[in-house]
Design a protein around this motif. Structure first.
Motif, PDB file in Angstrom:
ATOM      1  N   PRO A 262       0.789  -1.237   0.000  1.00 29.14           N
ATOM      2  CA  PRO A 262       0.000   0.000   0.000  1.00 29.14           C
ATOM      3  C   PRO A 262       0.820   1.285   0.000  1.00 29.14           C
ATOM      4  CG  PRO A 262      -0.080  -1.079   2.134  1.00 29.14           C
ATOM      5  CD  PRO A 262       0.553  -2.033   1.209  1.00 29.14           C
ATOM      6  N   ASP A 263       2.079   1.221   0.427  1.00 24.43           N
ATOM      7  CA  ASP A 263       2.889   2.441   0.500  1.00 24.43           C
ATOM      8  C   ASP A 263       3.797   2.632  -0.701  1.00 24.43           C
ATOM      9  OD1 ASP A 263       1.837   3.061   3.035  1.00 24.43           O
ATOM     10  OD2 ASP A 263       3.276   1.696   3.996  1.00 24.43           O
ATOM     11  N   ASP A 264       3.691   1.769  -1.690  1.00 22.24           N
ATOM     12  CA  ASP A 264       4.551   1.864  -2.868  1.00 22.24           C
ATOM     13  C   ASP A 264       3.870   2.739  -3.925  1.00 22.24           C
ATOM     14  OD1 ASP A 264       6.189   1.483  -5.076  1.00 22.24           O
ATOM     15  OD2 ASP A 264       6.657  -0.585  -4.542  1.00 22.24           O
ATOM     16  N   ASN A 265       4.304   4.004  -3.991  1.00 23.95           N
ATOM     17  CA  ASN A 265       3.674   4.950  -4.922  1.00 23.95           C
ATOM     18  C   ASN A 265       3.858   4.575  -6.383  1.00 23.95           C
ATOM     19  OD1 ASN A 265       2.594   6.752  -3.024  1.00 23.95           O
ATOM     20  ND2 ASN A 265       4.585   7.722  -2.730  1.00 23.95           N
ATOM     21  N   SER A 266       4.949   3.850  -6.691  1.00 24.92           N
ATOM     22  CA  SER A 266       5.198   3.484  -8.084  1.00 24.92           C
ATOM     23  C   SER A 266       4.064   2.620  -8.628  1.00 24.92           C
ATOM     24  CB  SER A 266       6.535   2.755  -8.213  1.00 24.92           C
ATOM     25  OG  SER A 266       6.502   1.506  -7.545  1.00 24.92           O
ATOM     26  N   LEU A 267       3.433   1.838  -7.752  1.00 23.44           N
ATOM     27  CA  LEU A 267       2.331   0.979  -8.189  1.00 23.44           C
ATOM     28  C   LEU A 267       1.083   1.794  -8.506  1.00 23.44           C
ATOM     29  CD1 LEU A 267       2.736  -2.008  -5.714  1.00 23.44           C
ATOM     30  CD2 LEU A 267       3.308  -1.973  -8.147  1.00 23.44           C
ATOM     31  N   VAL A 268       0.855   2.852  -7.738  1.00 22.51           N
ATOM     32  CA  VAL A 268      -0.295   3.723  -8.018  1.00 22.51           C
ATOM     33  C   VAL A 268      -0.109   4.387  -9.374  1.00 22.51           C
ATOM     34  CG1 VAL A 268      -1.783   5.531  -7.100  1.00 22.51           C
ATOM     35  CG2 VAL A 268      -0.382   4.189  -5.539  1.00 22.51           C
ATOM     36  N   LEU A 269       1.138   4.832  -9.633  1.00 24.88           N
ATOM     37  CA  LEU A 269       1.436   5.453 -10.924  1.00 24.88           C
ATOM     38  C   LEU A 269       1.241   4.463 -12.065  1.00 24.88           C
ATOM     39  CD1 LEU A 269       4.658   7.512 -10.097  1.00 24.88           C
ATOM     40  CD2 LEU A 269       2.356   8.375 -10.437  1.00 24.88           C
ATOM     41  N   THR A 270       1.641   3.227 -11.831  1.00 23.87           N
ATOM     42  CA  THR A 270       1.472   2.184 -12.852  1.00 23.87           C
ATOM     43  C   THR A 270      -0.002   1.942 -13.134  1.00 23.87           C
ATOM     44  OG1 THR A 270       3.539   1.116 -12.222  1.00 23.87           O
ATOM     45  CG2 THR A 270       1.948  -0.227 -13.404  1.00 23.87           C
ATOM     46  N   GLU A 271      -0.796   1.881 -12.061  1.00 23.04           N
ATOM     47  CA  GLU A 271      -2.238   1.676 -12.232  1.00 23.04           C
ATOM     48  C   GLU A 271      -2.866   2.858 -12.964  1.00 23.04           C
ATOM     49  OE1 GLU A 271      -6.013   0.009  -9.676  1.00 23.04           O
ATOM     50  OE2 GLU A 271      -4.489   1.172  -8.608  1.00 23.04           O
ATOM     51  N   ALA A 272      -2.436   4.064 -12.597  1.00 21.32           N
ATOM     52  CA  ALA A 272      -2.959   5.268 -13.264  1.00 21.32           C
ATOM     53  C   ALA A 272      -2.614   5.236 -14.749  1.00 21.32           C
ATOM     54  CB  ALA A 272      -2.371   6.520 -12.609  1.00 21.32           C
ATOM     55  N   ASN A 273      -1.382   4.841 -15.045  1.00 19.62           N
ATOM     56  CA  ASN A 273      -0.928   4.783 -16.432  1.00 19.62           C
ATOM     57  C   ASN A 273      -1.745   3.763 -17.230  1.00 19.62           C
ATOM     58  OD1 ASN A 273       1.004   5.725 -18.411  1.00 19.62           O
ATOM     59  ND2 ASN A 273       1.884   3.682 -18.345  1.00 19.62           N
ATOM     60  N   LEU A 274      -2.101   2.642 -16.594  1.00 22.34           N
ATOM     61  CA  LEU A 274      -2.905   1.625 -17.270  1.00 22.34           C
ATOM     62  C   LEU A 274      -4.279   2.170 -17.644  1.00 22.34           C
ATOM     63  CD1 LEU A 274      -3.476  -1.262 -18.227  1.00 22.34           C
ATOM     64  CD2 LEU A 274      -4.044  -1.852 -15.877  1.00 22.34           C
ATOM     65  N   TYR A 275      -4.900   2.878 -16.712  1.00 21.06           N
ATOM     66  CA  TYR A 275      -6.215   3.449 -17.000  1.00 21.06           C
ATOM     67  C   TYR A 275      -6.132   4.552 -18.057  1.00 21.06           C
ATOM     68  CZ  TYR A 275      -8.547   0.733 -13.417  1.00 21.06           C
ATOM     69  OH  TYR A 275      -9.073  -0.306 -12.711  1.00 21.06           O
ATOM     70  N   LEU A 276      -4.978   5.227 -18.079  1.00 22.68           N
ATOM     71  CA  LEU A 276      -4.747   6.242 -19.113  1.00 22.68           C
ATOM     72  C   LEU A 276      -4.626   5.564 -20.474  1.00 22.68           C
ATOM     73  CD1 LEU A 276      -4.244   9.321 -19.361  1.00 22.68           C
ATOM     74  CD2 LEU A 276      -1.814   8.833 -19.226  1.00 22.68           C
ATOM     75  N   GLU A 277      -3.891   4.442 -20.511  1.00 22.32           N
ATOM     76  CA  GLU A 277      -3.704   3.687 -21.761  1.00 22.32           C
ATOM     77  C   GLU A 277      -5.045   3.193 -22.299  1.00 22.32           C
ATOM     78  OE1 GLU A 277      -0.928   2.571 -23.552  1.00 22.32           O
ATOM     79  OE2 GLU A 277       0.531   3.705 -22.382  1.00 22.32           O
ATOM     80  N   THR A 278      -5.940   2.805 -21.393  1.00 22.98           N
ATOM     81  CA  THR A 278      -7.237   2.275 -21.815  1.00 22.98           C
ATOM     82  C   THR A 278      -8.309   3.373 -21.914  1.00 22.98           C
ATOM     83  OG1 THR A 278      -7.706   1.683 -19.502  1.00 22.98           O
ATOM     84  CG2 THR A 278      -6.793  -0.032 -20.905  1.00 22.98           C
ATOM     85  N   LYS A 279      -7.826   4.615 -21.829  1.00 13.50           N
ATOM     86  CA  LYS A 279      -8.677   5.806 -22.020  1.00 13.50           C
ATOM     87  C   LYS A 279      -9.801   5.934 -20.976  1.00 13.50           C
ATOM     88  CE  LYS A 279      -7.703   6.547 -26.901  1.00 13.50           C
ATOM     89  NZ  LYS A 279      -6.434   5.843 -26.862  1.00 13.50           N
ATOM     90  N   ASP A 280      -9.545   5.397 -19.791  1.00 10.43           N
ATOM     91  CA  ASP A 280     -10.474   5.584 -18.680  1.00 10.43           C
ATOM     92  C   ASP A 280      -9.979   6.798 -17.886  1.00 10.43           C
ATOM     93  OD1 ASP A 280     -12.009   5.531 -16.394  1.00 10.43           O
ATOM     94  OD2 ASP A 280     -11.839   3.369 -16.080  1.00 10.43           O
ATOM     95  N   PHE A 281     -10.273   7.984 -18.399  1.00 10.38           N
ATOM     96  CA  PHE A 281      -9.709   9.216 -17.863  1.00 10.38           C
ATOM     97  C   PHE A 281     -10.212   9.552 -16.461  1.00 10.38           C
ATOM     98  CE2 PHE A 281      -9.609   9.829 -22.553  1.00 10.38           C
ATOM     99  CZ  PHE A 281      -8.232   9.771 -22.692  1.00 10.38           C
ATOM    100  N   GLU A 282     -11.453   9.168 -16.178  1.00  8.31           N
ATOM    101  CA  GLU A 282     -12.011   9.460 -14.859  1.00  8.31           C
ATOM    102  C   GLU A 282     -11.247   8.714 -13.762  1.00  8.31           C
ATOM    103  OE1 GLU A 282     -14.279  11.732 -13.882  1.00  8.31           O
ATOM    104  OE2 GLU A 282     -14.008  12.360 -15.969  1.00  8.31           O
ATOM    105  N   THR A 283     -11.012   7.411 -13.984  1.00  8.63           N
ATOM    106  CA  THR A 283     -10.262   6.623 -12.992  1.00  8.63           C
ATOM    107  C   THR A 283      -8.828   7.114 -12.896  1.00  8.63           C
ATOM    108  OG1 THR A 283     -11.641   4.709 -13.532  1.00  8.63           O
ATOM    109  CG2 THR A 283      -9.635   4.286 -12.270  1.00  8.63           C
TER     110      THR A 283
END
Length: 423
Positions: A262-283
């Motif tokens: 839960p404290d690894d920020n790099s994973l949050v960035l990775t998840e955000a990037n995935l949603y960006l790649e799939t064009k889920d801009f709200e998430t």
């Protein structure tokens, strides 16, 4: 009476075979000592068929001598890859035999040789990568990991190198293994200057490094923090899964990783990037907001948000994050460099349009307008490039880019002054 002679003859045959085995092993040892490892390997190859009747002690000795002969050949660059593989198998067979018998006459020496093989594999893998033989490099790194599973960084490097080789299924398999091991790679690296070569050597641990400094072979020790690699691991897993049409699996993998770390920020960035790649801009926006709320003054995090936004083509957002990273940390050189690069990317569209224009009055007028626009881009990047060069005068790429900008703007005095500094 006749059967006794048959039994006696059989016993004699076994005895002769045993003597033959011992003689061949001794002959092979003698050949190795004389530097004739190929001859030793040939002798042992001929003796291999007799090993089924050998005692466990003789088998251990056979495998030990075989490993030594093959390792020596590999060190002499004779079919190095194949002989390293065969030497590894021989030493492992030896250790297995001695483990089963409870004796360990050769095991310690074999384990030392296996360490040498491990480092040979790693060095050979590095050499392969330099000439773009990524698949071969990845296999050697994986083999090095199999020799020492405590050294998990070789599994990580093998996975990354399989990505470079575009062998994504193998890479994914290794990333899955890293996930099961909950590997992060976070820690410290240890370095010291080698007095003999004047180069900086890397050490596996601080104890080994400090010992080298103490005995006088090295000096100027330094430590380097190594950031968590979980974000990159899950990012690559996600990209491979998405490429294979398994987007939901990718989201699940990152979600599970976040719950475990839960404290690894790099994973949050990775998840955000995935949603960006799939064009889920709200998430995407929700996740970015979540990260910033926890770490509003984290310069590295803010910089990474700039990288993600820039990759997605959102230049305004990227510029905002890079500027904010600089505000938090005024000596953040990579933020200055990326900010300049971001703005310079806009030049290509202008150049493409300028090259398509003709010589009509209308086109010439448009050309002048575009030139002003291009010059304004160049002027806007000067402060960032100057600051980046001030922070790192050894950065040739920054200096060259700044020189090109000065040249385009016909800033002769500034160009001469910069050239003088570079000499």
């Amino acid at each position: 009476m006749k059967s006794k002679y048959v039994l006696l003859a059989s016993a004699l045959l076994i005895s002769v075979a045993t003597f033959a085995q011992k003689d061949q092993i001794k002959a092979a040892e003698k050949a190795i000592k004389a530097g004739k490892s190929q001859e030793a390997a040939t002798i042992l190859m001929e003796a291999e068929s007799l090993m089924s009747t050998a005692s466990e002690t003789e088998k251990a000795q056979f495998f030990f001598v075989k490993g030594n002969a093959l390792l020596d050949l590999a060190n002499k660059k004779v079919s190095a890859d194949k002989n390293l593989e065969l030497a590894t198998a021989a030493y492992q067979n030896l250790i297995e035999v001695e483990k089963a018998t409870g004796k360990s006459k050769y095991t310690s020496q074999a384990q030392t040789s296996l360490k040498d093989i491990k480092f040979n594999l790693i060095n050979s893998a590095i050499a392969d990568s330099k000439v773009d033989k990524h698949a071969e490099s990845a296999k050697k790194l994986y083999d090095a990991y199999l020799l020492d599973k405590k050294d998990t960084i070789n599994l990580y490097y093998a996975a990354s190198t399989y990505v470079n080789a575009k062998e994504y299924s193998k890479a994914l398999e290794m990333y899955e293994n890293l996930k099961k091991l909950n590997y992060s790679g976070k820690g410290k690296s240890y370095f010291a200057i080698n007095k003999l070569t004047s180069g900086e050597d890397f050490f596996d641990n601080v104890k080994e490094r400090d010992l080298s400094v103490k005995i006088g072979t090295h000096e100027k020790p330094r430590n380097e923090d190594v950031a968590s690699k979980r974000g990159e691991i899950y990012k690559n897993m996600a990209l491979i899964l998405v490429e294979n049409g398994k987007t939901e699996e990718a989201k699940k993998a990152i979600s599970e990783a976040r719950m475990a770390n839960p404290d690894d920020n790099s994973l949050v960035l990775t998840e955000a990037n995935l949603y960006l790649e799939t064009k889920d801009f709200e998430t995407y926006k929700k996740l970015i907001g979540e990260v910033l709320a926890k770490n509003p003054n984290d310069a590295d995090l803010t910089f990474n948000l700039g990288v993600i936004s820039g990759t997605a083509g959102n230049m305004a957002e990227a510029e905002k994050y890079y500027s904010r990273a600089i505000e938090i940390k005024p000596d953040y050189i990579n933020a200055y460099i990326n900010l300049a690069a971001l703005k310079l990317d806009g030049e290509k569209v202008i150049i493409d349009e300028m090259n398509k224009l003709g010589t009509s009055t209308k086109d010439m007028k448009r050309y002048d307008e575009l030139k002003i626009k291009r010059d304004n881009i160049f002027k806007s990047v000067i402060p960032s490039l100057k600051k980046a060069y001030e922070l790192d005068t050894a950065n040739v790429d920054v200096a060259k880019t700044l020189l090109n900008v000065y040249s385009a703007l016909e800033m002769t005095a500034e160009s001469k002054a910069l050239k003088a500094k570079m000499q």
